[in-house]
Scaffold this motif. Structure first.
Motif, mmCIF file in Angstrom:
data_model
loop_
_atom_site.group_PDB
_atom_site.id
_atom_site.type_symbol
_atom_site.label_atom_id
_atom_site.label_comp_id
_atom_site.label_asym_id
_atom_site.label_seq_id
_atom_site.Cartn_x
_atom_site.Cartn_y
_atom_site.Cartn_z
ATOM 1 N N ASP A 1 0.864 -1.185 0.000
ATOM 2 C CA ASP A 1 0.000 0.000 0.000
ATOM 3 C C ASP A 1 0.893 1.225 0.000
ATOM 4 O O ASP A 1 1.882 1.276 0.737
ATOM 5 C CB ASP A 1 -0.915 0.016 1.229
ATOM 6 C CG ASP A 1 -2.114 0.935 1.039
ATOM 7 O OD1 ASP A 1 -1.911 2.161 0.931
ATOM 8 O OD2 ASP A 1 -3.241 0.413 0.996
ATOM 9 N N ASP A 2 0.567 2.229 -0.820
ATOM 10 C CA ASP A 2 1.421 3.411 -0.907
ATOM 11 C C ASP A 2 1.267 4.332 0.301
ATOM 12 O O ASP A 2 2.105 5.196 0.542
ATOM 13 C CB ASP A 2 1.160 4.184 -2.203
ATOM 14 C CG ASP A 2 -0.252 4.765 -2.254
ATOM 15 O OD1 ASP A 2 -1.146 4.177 -1.637
ATOM 16 O OD2 ASP A 2 -0.435 5.799 -2.910
ATOM 17 N N ASP A 3 0.201 4.153 1.077
ATOM 18 C CA ASP A 3 -0.015 4.942 2.284
ATOM 19 C C ASP A 3 0.664 4.226 3.455
ATOM 20 O O ASP A 3 0.264 3.130 3.838
ATOM 21 C CB ASP A 3 -1.508 5.096 2.546
ATOM 22 C CG ASP A 3 -1.821 6.072 3.673
ATOM 23 O OD1 ASP A 3 -1.185 5.962 4.738
ATOM 24 O OD2 ASP A 3 -2.695 6.937 3.499
ATOM 25 N N PHE A 4 1.692 4.860 4.025
ATOM 26 C CA PHE A 4 2.474 4.219 5.075
ATOM 27 C C PHE A 4 1.615 3.882 6.291
ATOM 28 O O PHE A 4 1.781 2.831 6.907
ATOM 29 C CB PHE A 4 3.644 5.119 5.488
ATOM 30 C CG PHE A 4 4.767 5.135 4.491
ATOM 31 C CD1 PHE A 4 5.944 4.442 4.734
ATOM 32 C CD2 PHE A 4 4.650 5.834 3.295
ATOM 33 C CE1 PHE A 4 6.980 4.443 3.812
ATOM 34 C CE2 PHE A 4 5.679 5.842 2.366
ATOM 35 C CZ PHE A 4 6.857 5.144 2.623
ATOM 36 N N ALA B 1 -0.677 0.901 5.455
ATOM 37 C CA ALA B 1 0.128 -0.323 5.387
ATOM 38 C C ALA B 1 0.472 -0.822 6.785
ATOM 39 O O ALA B 1 0.418 -2.026 7.069
ATOM 40 C CB ALA B 1 1.402 -0.062 4.584
ATOM 41 N N HIS C 1 5.604 -0.210 -0.887
ATOM 42 C CA HIS C 1 4.800 0.994 -1.114
ATOM 43 C C HIS C 1 4.707 1.367 -2.597
ATOM 44 O O HIS C 1 4.229 2.442 -2.935
ATOM 45 C CB HIS C 1 5.380 2.155 -0.318
ATOM 46 C CG HIS C 1 5.475 1.877 1.165
ATOM 47 N ND1 HIS C 1 4.358 1.751 1.964
ATOM 48 C CD2 HIS C 1 6.544 1.663 1.959
ATOM 49 C CE1 HIS C 1 4.748 1.490 3.204
ATOM 50 N NE2 HIS C 1 6.054 1.428 3.225
ATOM 51 N N SER C 2 5.151 0.483 -3.468
ATOM 52 C CA SER C 2 5.042 0.695 -4.912
ATOM 53 C C SER C 2 4.919 -0.655 -5.598
ATOM 54 O O SER C 2 5.236 -1.702 -5.008
ATOM 55 C CB SER C 2 6.267 1.446 -5.454
ATOM 56 O OG SER C 2 7.424 0.617 -5.400
ATOM 57 N N LEU D 1 -1.378 2.409 -6.933
ATOM 58 C CA LEU D 1 0.032 2.501 -6.545
ATOM 59 C C LEU D 1 0.698 3.592 -7.382
ATOM 60 O O LEU D 1 0.223 3.922 -8.476
ATOM 61 C CB LEU D 1 0.731 1.158 -6.761
ATOM 62 C CG LEU D 1 0.182 -0.012 -5.923
ATOM 63 C CD1 LEU D 1 0.803 -1.330 -6.364
ATOM 64 C CD2 LEU D 1 0.410 0.232 -4.439
#
Length: 227
Positions: free
Chosen positions: A8-11, A14, A34-35, A57
């Protein structure tokens, strides 16, 4: 033990998903990406059995990740966690052989249920002997395909409710409305509305902390996951 890769690109999201997986018996998180490129690299290096995958992503879509993983003949399952609601996108994901698709924002208990169902399906398909139709129906039904949370009360948004939920899940201890507000950049009044909503629905509990003077402080803890 099922090795899981969280993508997931949102830390913050994730991390919340990672905590849910870690609290689920029989699962462990072996990596976080994250990508899409990072996800494909970790799939190759870590060989997870399950990937929790977002569709949106920064460098490619989750559909691209699924397609490239299949082309590389990786033996991996995908559980999509995404806000992508387009029928074409969901259809393409299902055709790619995903085990489930949860629409964001969703209840943490929904993810727990999907993970439990996935574990049951793995157990069924790896045991010796023949499989009955009833066992097969139960295993396939347990993973589900698409789930949506019920509507929130008027004035509350799904996006903010999801962030408040993640804040509760991510906290090692219970939190006050003021602490939640500071974390998310909300007013204390707004944060408390969401927290009280979760208490009303039974997803969060509230305790009173008494100080030396003034009203007792209401502190909230998430009940949707085992602590």
């Amino acid at each position: 033990m099922c090795d899981v890769l969280v993508v997931d690109d949102d830390f913050m999201v994730a991390r919340a998903h990672e905590r849910v997986v870690l609290q689920q018996p029989g699962f462990r998180v072996v990596g976080v990406a994250h990508s899409g490129a990072e996800a494909l690299q970790l799939i190759t290096e870590l060989r997870p059995c399950l990937v929790l995958l977002d569709i949106y992503l920064p460098d490619m879509t989750g559909l691209d990740v699924i397609r490239r993983a299949r082309e590389a003949d990786h033996d991996v399952d995908f559980l999509v966690l995404s806000a992508a609601r387009e029928a074409e996108t969901i259809g393409a994901a299902l055709q790619g052989g995903i085990v489930s698709y949860l629409l964001k924002p969703f209840k943490i208990t929904e993810l727990q249920s999907r993970l439990h169902g996935y574990a049951e399906r793995r157990r069924l398909l790896t045991r010796p002997g023949q499989i009955s139709q009833s066992d097969l129906d139960q295993a396939l039904g347990a993973t589900g395909s698409v789930a949506v949370i019920p509507p929130l009360p008027k004035g509350l948004s799904k996006e903010t409710a999801s962030l408040v939920e993640y804040t509760l899940v991510d906290s090692e201890t219970d939190v006050a409305a003021s602490e939640c507000a500071e974390t998310l950049g909300l007013s204390r009044v707004v944060a408390r509305k969401y927290l009280e909503h979760f208490v009303h629905t039974g997803q969060a509990g509230v305790t009173l902390r008494y100080g030396q003077a003034g009203r007792p402080q209401r502190r909230y803890g998430w009940l949707g996951v085992n602590r």
